[in-house]
Structures are given as C-alpha cells and as structure tokens.
Design an enzyme around this catalytic site. Structure first.
Site, PDB file in Angstrom:
ATOM      1  N   LYS A  79       4.208  -2.311  -0.550  1.00  0.00           N
ATOM      2  CA  LYS A  79       4.118  -0.887  -0.920  1.00  0.00           C
ATOM      3  C   LYS A  79       5.360  -0.492  -1.715  1.00  0.00           C
ATOM      4  CE  LYS A  79       3.187   3.654   1.233  1.00  0.00           C
ATOM      5  NZ  LYS A  79       3.006   4.366   2.515  1.00  0.00           N
ATOM      6  N   SER A 154      -1.331   7.032   2.912  1.00  0.00           N
ATOM      7  CA  SER A 154      -0.677   6.874   1.627  1.00  0.00           C
ATOM      8  C   SER A 154      -0.609   5.430   1.147  1.00  0.00           C
ATOM      9  CB  SER A 154       0.742   7.438   1.704  1.00  0.00           C
ATOM     10  OG  SER A 154       1.525   6.683   2.616  1.00  0.00           O
ATOM     11  N   SER A 178      -0.651   6.433   7.643  1.00  0.00           N
ATOM     12  CA  SER A 178      -0.692   5.878   6.292  1.00  0.00           C
ATOM     13  C   SER A 178      -0.957   4.382   6.200  1.00  0.00           C
ATOM     14  CB  SER A 178       0.604   6.209   5.550  1.00  0.00           C
ATOM     15  OG  SER A 178       0.565   7.550   5.133  1.00  0.00           O
TER      16      SER A 178
END
Lengths: 500, 499, 98
Positions: A79, A154, A178
């Site tokens: 990420k 997210s 997330s």
C-alpha cells in the site's frame, strides 16, 4: 505448474525446490500487471526494475545455498502509505506527489529482510480516509469482480491486486476496516492484527491510536505466512507490543475448531445487512458447528455508538497528523511566487493538495479538539471507546472468538456513495469496533451473495494478541468451504483478460 | 511627568511569574537518536523523526525523563505517578510536525518550591518561589531570515530552516505567581534564575548557557496599586538571555507598565521582546485571536509511570543544594562574603573544594586559584581550570606549607607547569628552584651581611629588631631569592643573640 | 447544538491552515453540521463515571537509551525539499517572530 494463480505457499515451495526462479515468478506477475492493471488501477507505482533486481539477488542467494526465509522470492504489493526508500510514496494524495522517502518503514525493511519481492505501491483512498479508493488523488481502483464497482477501501488497491492475481500477497493498513472491508468486497483474506503487533514506523499516519498494518492474501495460510514476516516488536514504535508473535502459521494449519466457543454478535447481524450476506454467514456458522465449534450469542450494546466515536477520534488525530503537510520540507508547494509569506503558502498548498474528504475530516477533527468542544466530542468519543472495550471484554468472557459480517453490503457501485459521506461511513459499521478496542480481526471470503454474485466476507475477531485464534477458525472454515464448493471462490471471478 | 523605578514601586506592587526553558544535555534528542551537539553544520543532525517526515514515530529518551525527575526532586516537587505527553497543535515552519510534543494537564513534576535569598535594605531576606510544574517538551528548529531591507533584490525575501535543534529535549519550569516581592521583584527574579541555574548545573543535566540558549527565561509581570489586593494584566517578556537581563528587563517593564497605568492606559496582555542594547522591551506581533492549541494526549507515546523505587534511586543521587553547599564551604573555609562571592563569580568553588580535599590549606587554595592562576588564565583568555590540575595546585601548596617553596618560587613553579614544563617536581628540578634551606650555606651569607653592615648588626644586638630587615634583605639578595625569608630571619636573630 | 456557520468553518480552516473560498466554506458548514448531527450521539452514553480510553493498550514507560545513532546526511534531509539554499530548507518569508 506454478503460476500467478498459485498460492504464495505453493510459490514458496516451488522456489525452494528451484522449480521456478524468483525472476520468472516476478516476470509473470509484472506481465499480469501490464495486462490487467489498465482496467483495475491497483498500482500507483510499479517498480519493475527494482523488483527484477531484487528477484535476481534472491535467486543468486538461493543458488549459493544461503538459508532464506519462508516467503523468499515471492512477490508482494505494498500500500502506498508505507515509506519505501527512494520509491514514490504518496498515500494517495497530491500533496505528497513525487516524494521519495529517504528511509524504509519497518514493515518494508522486514519484507526486504525476508527477501520478499516488492512489485510496487498500491492505490488507496487519500491518507487512508475512505472505503472505496474513490478518494484517491490518482483515480479509483476497480473491483476485479465487476469493474463498475469499488474494491472497497482504503486499501482497495492492495485488495484488488491480490484478487486480480497481480500479486499473491499485499500489505494494507486498517484504521476502521481498511483491510477487512476491501478483502470482503474482493473475495480475499485480509487481517487487521492486534494494535501494536505490527510496527507503524514509516506508515503515514492517519489515526495513530487506530492505525494498524496487516496482510492480504488469497488463502488463510498465505495470510499467516505474511503476518509472521511483518509482525514483531519494533523499538522505533513506542506502541509496539514487546511480546512474542502469536503462532499464526501453525494456527492456520491446524484445521480444527473442536470445543471452541464462537460468539455471534447480536448487534451485528440481521437487519441492516444484505440478505445474501446474512445467508452466507449463517451457512458458515453451520459449517463451524459441523466442525465441532459451539455457537453462543453475545451482545455488544455499545457498538452502535462506535461509528460515531470513530468519526470523532480518527479525524481529530488526523487533523494533527496531517498538519506536517505544509510544503516547507517536502511535497507539494503552491503559490510561492515571492509575494506571499510562509503562512499563506501553507494554506494555499493545503487547499490545493488535499482532497475533499481529507479537508472534511481535518475540519471536523479541528472542531472536535477545539477548546470548548473537546469534552463534548473528543472526550465523549474516548469514553465510548471504553464502553466498546468493555463490550468486547464481556463477549470474550463467553467466547474464544467473535464473528460478524464484515460489511453491510457487497461491493457497491463507483459513485454510489461518494456524495454522501455519512452513507459511506456506514460501510465500516462492523469493522470499527475492532479498531476501537485494539483487538485483531480477519475477513474471510465465505461465498457469493445470491442476489448479486459478489463476494461476502465473514469477520472473525479475537482478544488482544490472540490473533492465532482467528487463523485457526479461518483456516478450518476455509477448508470446509473449499470442500463444499470444490474450488476457491476467486475462480468464479470474471476473466479480466476478456472482460471489458 | 514620568515615574522612575523607585516611584513606580512606591505606588504599584509587582507580581512576578517566571517560565524557564532548559535544554537538557542528553547525547541524543528527546524523541530520536540524533546528536544534540551545538554548532553542527545545518541539517546534519536530523532524521525522519525530528524532520517530521511522514510515517516517523517518536520514542522517549529515558535519560531525559531521568533528568527531568532529578530537576523536579531538586526543586522539591512531587513526581507524578502517571504523566503523559500531549500534542500542542499550532503551525510554525520551524516546528516540523506543526505540533509540539509537550505535556499539558499531566506534567511529570508538580508543586515544588525554591527559596531564594537576596540582599534588601534590611539585610538578607529569603523569598519562597512556588513551582507550579516541571514538564518536558521538545525544542524547535532555527529560522534565518534572508533579504528584506538589507537584501539587494526587492521581493527576494525568504527564510532558511535548520532543524538540528528541533527535538532537543527541553524542560520547562513554571513558577506560580510570586507576590509580595515589592521593589525587589527584579532581584528576586534574578536570584531565582541564578539559583535555578546553579542547581541545574550541580545536577549535571544541562549546560545552562543563557547566551547559547540552553537556558531561556520568560518573565511575566503585572502591576496593581499597592494594597489593592488586585492582580493586574500581565505582559510576558521573552528573549532575556543573561542573568543581568532578567533584572534589567523586569525593571524596565515595571517602569513601562507603571507609566502606562499613570497615564490611564490599559496594560495589554502580550508577549514582549527584550532589547539587550536599550534594556527596554518592545511588543511582539499581536495575535488576532487567542491561539487554540487543541491539546490532546499524544497517541504515539505511552504514559510515563515512574515507580517509587526509581524515584528514590534518583533522589539518592541528588547532590547537595548549591546554595547550602556554598554556605557550608564558606563556614568551613572561614571565608569572608566578598571573597566567597569572588569565588562564585569566577566559578572556582568546585576546584577550590577539590584542591582542599587533596590536602591543601583552604586559604592558600583560594588565594592561588583566585590570584596567580586566574591572572595567568586572564592573560591567556582561557578558564583557570584548563591551565593546571587541582592535584598540581595541591602539591605546590604542600611545598609552600612545608617551607620547601616560597610564594615567589611557587609562582615560578606554577608558570612552569602552565607552560607545559611538566609536573611541579619536574619544574622545580629543571629550573633549580629549591629553597636554600641548608643552614650552613645561609650562615655564610648571614655572616657576610653582618660583616658588610656592622652598625646595623650592632643595633639589632641592642634590641632593635626591626633593623634586622636590612640584613635579611641583603641575605635574600645574596641567595638570589631562593632562601626562605623566615628561616633567614630566625637564624640571623639567633646569631645576634635575639633568637 | 448551535448551527455551524460559515464563520465557524472559516475559523477552523484558519486553525487548520486551509484556504477556502466562500462557496467551500458554505458547503463545508452544511456538511459539518450533518456529520456533527450524526456523531454527537456519543454524548448519549458518555457519562461522567466512564474513564476515557485514549489508547487501546495499557502500556507505559517505553524508553530508549540515550545513544546517538547516525542521522540522515544533509543531502538526504533536504532530498524532498521544494526549495533549498545554503544547506537549509528554503521557505517563503516567515512573518512575525518568536
């Protein structure tokens, strides 16, 4: 034959047996990314040269007989919120466009030390604020199951990359769901470890007391392998737990839940959840009972306040954490035309560099912390946190693990909720209590909803530093589901190479 | 008609409040492992943590906590069993995170006091200064303004930032308001800061150099008509960077406020800056609205909960209070006040004490350090302690006491040691500085002197002892000053039947 | 709860150093009011007898030894700077003084 559809564990054994080289495996994934990422938009940065170079070094080490870690040579996606030295790290924000950190986050350093090949950085909601990746400054990620839908967020880019076979493993972060929510929406496994189990050093902070790094993979075992590679005490993170990492790999392999008490949270079931989700959860419960688990109902009356508390605590901490993005030392600078002072340039930069949701949360957090409102908002939210913890304590007194759906609905359409912040916030209703209490939770794919054919995730929660428990339950249920379906649910996902 | 200081304090009662910031002398910063050396080249003592890079996290320097607890104990504070760091949120370019990690409502040390003594018209008087809190925080970076009126290009003004200082541990010591000092307010403030500085130095926790900014004082003062029982609006004066300035700044500020009040004007609650050259203060930038710092507990750090055992271990390490110690030494050494003050001002108390501990006679130890050694140090513009060790000074003094060296010879020995000619023994040997103490050799010189001045010798024989001076002088001259004058005198008088 | 006005948001935006147009301020005011309406629910159960939890784990006394470790080089430190000069971060003029 090992290929991109293999599990990480299979890849690791093929690599160890020298049936395939890390360079070959890395190339297969880079080819896949080249073929499908135009549709998915999971990656913000693909480090082709770096990945191949790293793979080559690992192959050489292996050839020379050096002892390597279990996941050596297996590719991974990270990420874009984790600092990686010399590699663009944007946290999905314009304000960090072009920033190349001069240091590695602890998790990236651990991945490098474990000889895992880092393919690149994945898309995300700006500063991890969002549940769909629609808040990314660099475009939305599409769900491999249906390109018109979001993969959740997210950490949507990481989840989509794994679901789309662009990477067998990925790193995400989970502040209010997330990791678990996008894992559920894309039909993969995602784990939010106990708070403090994985170092936050080098992870661009959203809400410091809630943020936690965790693994994504397509199987429970793969997830456990990655979990073990990244977890452990870090002296650079004061909130890191100084205790041995739970034996999650062993737990994932155990395939037995006899005598375990599984608590079903009353407040996170029934109405409010899509029918197809409830049906899959009920089916999972039956399979667990068949495997020898005992089901108990538990009640967590304060969970209904958790969402509200979260949307005070997280924005408050964020308003402070994001203050550093002021154009003085790194990142975007706007309006420095020689006529404006530093203060004005800061304000102009933050206006131009932050997206709508980020500004909304900064303003909300600034309000909640401001003098005269602190007790009513931030202070009250912290009290709710105490109550949520108490609810968990009471529930865990009756059950070894707790279960619930991960999300109220399956993957929603891009644009469906983007103009209604409160509706979007509701996506996290079942995941937020876990972050509030600092415990760990897993999202396990348990089938497809009948009404839309989209993946459903089951959330399994365990007390602090008992993360092995949800691996044990998850592994057992995964095996039962596999024998029921005959193949992993991801095999039902559309073929991206033909899908338009 | 303007009020001078005397008139101002006859009419108005000042109330003081002092905030002292101390940079701790830890090796590394408060929340990261960067070095803290003063004067390093810009931005070479920085890392992701103290630059506030995205993702970096703080970890508390344990030594800084220990130093802060020591300060609290030395100031008679209670040490909180539970304290926390908080974030103080405001934007400033020299503060990398745009919040300062500080302590807010849960400081580590609370409720202490310091007794300070000043000289008043009625003699020495002790004022008790109550300490509200001692807390930890981090320093900011330094900004440098370039361009402006002195710049060559119009509009080319900008600022340059160096973050080497950012994150250096700071301890803030805050007094409660100090009432009842009357016209002595500036002296009390100065005495407080002086005594605080001495305590901090004795604890070894800070360099306490005001001129380098490792000790900074903000002085608050307000005035109210004497006897009114009211508390006036205060101003806060910053940039006070010497002990003398503390006193000057407050004197000036009290005068300024009194004159405003006389003129029927209000005192504005504001920050003022002390101007070293004029001794006056000027207003800082007025803030449009009160800052809202939005304090909240620092989520990246965990609470500090020192247990009683740790605190007691630290308490056992506390050195004697410097003021008490000085009084004790003054008594033990039997030194007059003026001499003691000279020693204190010259920062020679420690070396004299050490020299005495090595066996030297206190008066001699004091005189040598304050006299000859300080003189040489002045010439060379270095600290006296850098010239010669206490052991060598003690050795030289021992030789004087035993009569092996005269003061005059000893000065030559000191000079030799300072010039790097070796130890006192080596210098004595090399320079041949031994006192002529061989009686027969002296007797030869004495007899020669008597022979040269028979009349003088006769007067001495007749009981005119002071006349012996001329003979002694002749002997000393004959021996090149290497004889011990008292020995010469003793032998001479004996020889002339007066011994 | 009082309605959130444009001025309230303007004050918050100033504290948060975000420049906003009047239209944005208005929009943000209505959104903020909507969100606050939802989140103020916390006050229903946050009674005075409940201790606040600011951190999920109860840990204390995490300290580091006072040992110097290598810093970034000047070049690394300034590597992300939008502007630099004389080994320092170059920024627009800082108004006021401290």
């Amino acid at each position: 034959m090992t290929n991109i559809h293999s599990t990480a564990a299979e890849m690791a054994s093929a690599l160890a047996a020298k049936e395939i080289s890390s360079v070959e495996l890395t190339k297969q994934h880079l080819d896949r990314i080249a073929a499908v990422d135009g549709k998915i938009n999971a990656f913000l940065h693909i480090d082709k040269a770096g990945a191949l170079e790293q793979a080559e070094v690992i192959d050489k080490k292996r050839a020379s007989g050096e002892k390597l870690s279990p996941l050596a040579g297996v590719p991974i996606a990270v990420k874009d919120i984790l600092a990686q030295k010399g590699i663009p790290t944007t946290a999905g924000s314009k304000i960090l466009e072009g920033w190349r950190p001069p240091y590695d986050s602890t998790v990236v350093a651990k991945l490098k030390a474990a000889s895992v090949v880092i393919l690149g950085k994945t898309n995300m909601d700006e500063f991890a604020m969002g549940s769909s990746t629609e808040n990314s400054a660099y475009g939305t990620t599409q769900n491999p199951w249906d390109l018109a839908r979001t993969p959740g967020g997210s950490s949507g880019g990481s989840a989509a990359a794994v679901a789309a076979f662009e990477a067998p493993l990925a790193i995400g972060t989970d502040t209010g769901g997330s990791i678990r929510q996008p894992a559920a929406l894309t039909g993969i496994v995602g784990v939010k470890p106990t708070y403090g189990a994985v170092s936050r050093y080098g992870v661009v902070a959203y809400s410091s007391s809630l943020d936690q790094v965790g693994p994504f993979a397509r199987t429970v075992l793969d997830t456990a392998l990655l979990h073990e590679a990244i977890a452990g005490h870090d002296e650079r993170d004061s909130t890191s737990i100084n205790a041995p990492v739970p034996q999650v790999v062993a737990a994932a392999k155990r395939l037995d839940v006899k005598g375990m008490k599984i608590g079903v949270i009353k407040e996170l079931s029934g109405s409010g959840f899509q029918a197809g989700i409830s049906a899959r959860i009920a089916e999972s419960i039956e399979l667990l009972v068949a495997a020898g688990a005992e089901i108990v109902e538990v009640t967590c009356p304060n969970f209904e306040y958790a969402l509200a508390a979260y949307y005070l605590i997280a924005p408050s901490e964020a308003s402070s954490n994001l203050a550093r993005f002021d154009s003085m030392r790194y990142g975007l600078r706007v309006g420095d035309d020689g006529s404006r002072g530093a203060e004005e340039v800061m304000s102009a930069t933050r206006e131009a560099g932050f997206g709508k949701e980020v500004k909304r949360r900064i303003i909300l957090g600034t309000y909640a912390l401001s003098s005269g409102y602190y007790d009513a908002y931030y202070g009250s939210a912290q009290k709710v946190r105490t109550l949520v913890k108490q609810d968990f304590d009471n529930a865990f007194a009756k059950a070894d693990v707790l279960i619930s759906p991960v999300t109220p609905t399956t993957a929603f359409k891009i644009g469906e909720k983007s103009n209604d912040p409160v509706a979007m916030y509701l996506s996290d209703i079942a995941t937020i209590p876990v972050n509030m209490a600092g415990i760990g939770g897993m999202s396990l794919p348990v089938g497809l909803a009948d009404e839309d054919g989209l993946p459903v995730g089951l959330q399994i929660m365990a007390p602090v530093m008992q993360d092995d428990r949800f691996y044990r339950v998850g592994g057992t249920l995964e095996a039962a589901l596999l024998s029921k379906w005959g193949q992993p649910i991801l095999s039902k996902a559309p073929d991206l190479t033909v899908q338009k | 008609m303007t009020l001078d200081y005397k008139a101002a304090t006859e009419k108005y009662e000042p109330t003081l409040g002092l905030e002292v910031h101390v940079e701790l002398n830890t090796n590394s910063k408060m929340f990261c492992s960067c070095a803290t050396e003063f004067g390093a080249s810009p931005n070479t003592q920085t890392c992701p943590v103290c630059l506030g890079l995205p993702g970096a996290l703080p970890v508390v320097n344990g030594k800084a906590i220990e130093s802060t607890i020591l300060i609290g104990l030395a100031l008679n504070c209670s040490i909180a069993p539970y304290s926390r760091f908080a974030r103080k949120n405001y934007f400033y370019p020299d503060m990398p995170k745009n919040f300062q990690t500080s302590q807010y409502d849960e400081p580590i040390c609370v409720d202490g006091f310091l007794d300070v003594e000043i000289e008043t018209d009625e003699g020495p008087k002790v004022f008790r200064v109550d300490i509200e809190r001692v807390h930890m925080e981090e320093d900011t970076g330094k900004s440098l303004h370039v361009g402006g009126s002195t710049g060559r290009i119009h509009g080319a003004e900008y600022s340059l930032l160096d973050y080497n200082r950012a994150g250096i541990p700071l301890v803030e010591i805050v007094t409660r308001i100090i009432p009842g000092t009357g016209k002595y307010a500036p002296q009390v403030a100065r005495a407080y800061v002086t005594q605080l500085r001495d305590i901090l130095r004795s604890l070894g926790v800070s360099d306490v150099k005001m001129e380098q900014g490792s000790l900074r004082c903000d002085a608050n003062v307000s005035l109210a008509p004497i006897g009114s029982g009211l508390l006036g609006t205060r101003s806060e004066t910053k940039n006070v960077n010497s002990l003398r300035s503390v006193e000057r700044a407050l004197t000036g500020e009290i005068e300024r406020q009194a004159n405003r009040l006389e003129a029927g004007e209000r005192i504005i609650q504001e920050t003022r800056h002390f101007l070293e050259e004029s001794g006056l203060t000027r207003p800082g930038r007025s803030k449009e609205q009160a800052e809202d710092y939005r304090y909240f507990p620092e989520p990246d750090l965990v609470p500090v909960t020192p247990d009683a055992k740790w605190i007691e271990e630290l308490r056992a390490k506390l050195p004697e209070n410097p003021a008490d110690r000085r009084k004790r030494l003054q008594r033990e050494w039997n030194v007059p006040d003026s001499e003691m003050n000279s020693l204190i001002n010259a920062e020679l108390v420690d070396v004299v004490e050490e020299t005495v501990k090595l066996g030297a006679e206190p008066t001699r130890a004091r005189t040598w350090w304050l006299g000859e050694i300080s003189r040489l140090a002045n010439e060379k513009e270095v600290a006296p302690t850098s010239l010669i060790s206490t052991a060598f000074v003690a050795e030289i003094i021992a030789l004087i006491s035993s009569g092996d060296l005269t003061d005059k010879l000893a000065r030559q020995v000191v000079e030799g040691v300072v010039n790097g000619e070796g130890s006192p023994k080596e210098v004595i040997e090399k320079r041949g500085l031994k006192v002529v103490s061989d009686d027969s050799a002296l007797m030869v010189a004495i007899e020669a002197a008597i022979a040269a001045q028979p009349d003088t010798a006769e007067r001495v024989r007749g009981g005119n002892i002071p006349a012996a001076g001329a003979l002694i002088g002749a002997v000393m001259k004959a021996t090149g000053g290497q004889a011990d004058a008292s020995k010469v005198r003793e032998l001479l008088l004996k020889h002339l039947g007066q011994g | 709860m009082a309605a959130i006005s444009r001025d309230d948001v303007a004050h918050l935006a100033k504290l948060a150093r975000i420049e906003m147009t009047p239209a944005e301020l208005d929009h943000m005011a209505s959104e903020l009011e909507q969100i606050l309406g939802a989140v103020k629910r916390v006050q229903e159960v946050a009674t005075s007898d409940i201790a606040p939890t600011s951190h999920p784990l109860s840990m204390s006394n995490v300290f580091r030894d006072d040992v110097v470790k290598p810093s970034l080089t000047n070049e690394e430190a300034l590597s992300g700077a939008p502007a630099k000069a004389d080994e320092r971060f170059k920024v627009p003029q800082i108004l006021g003084e401290e």
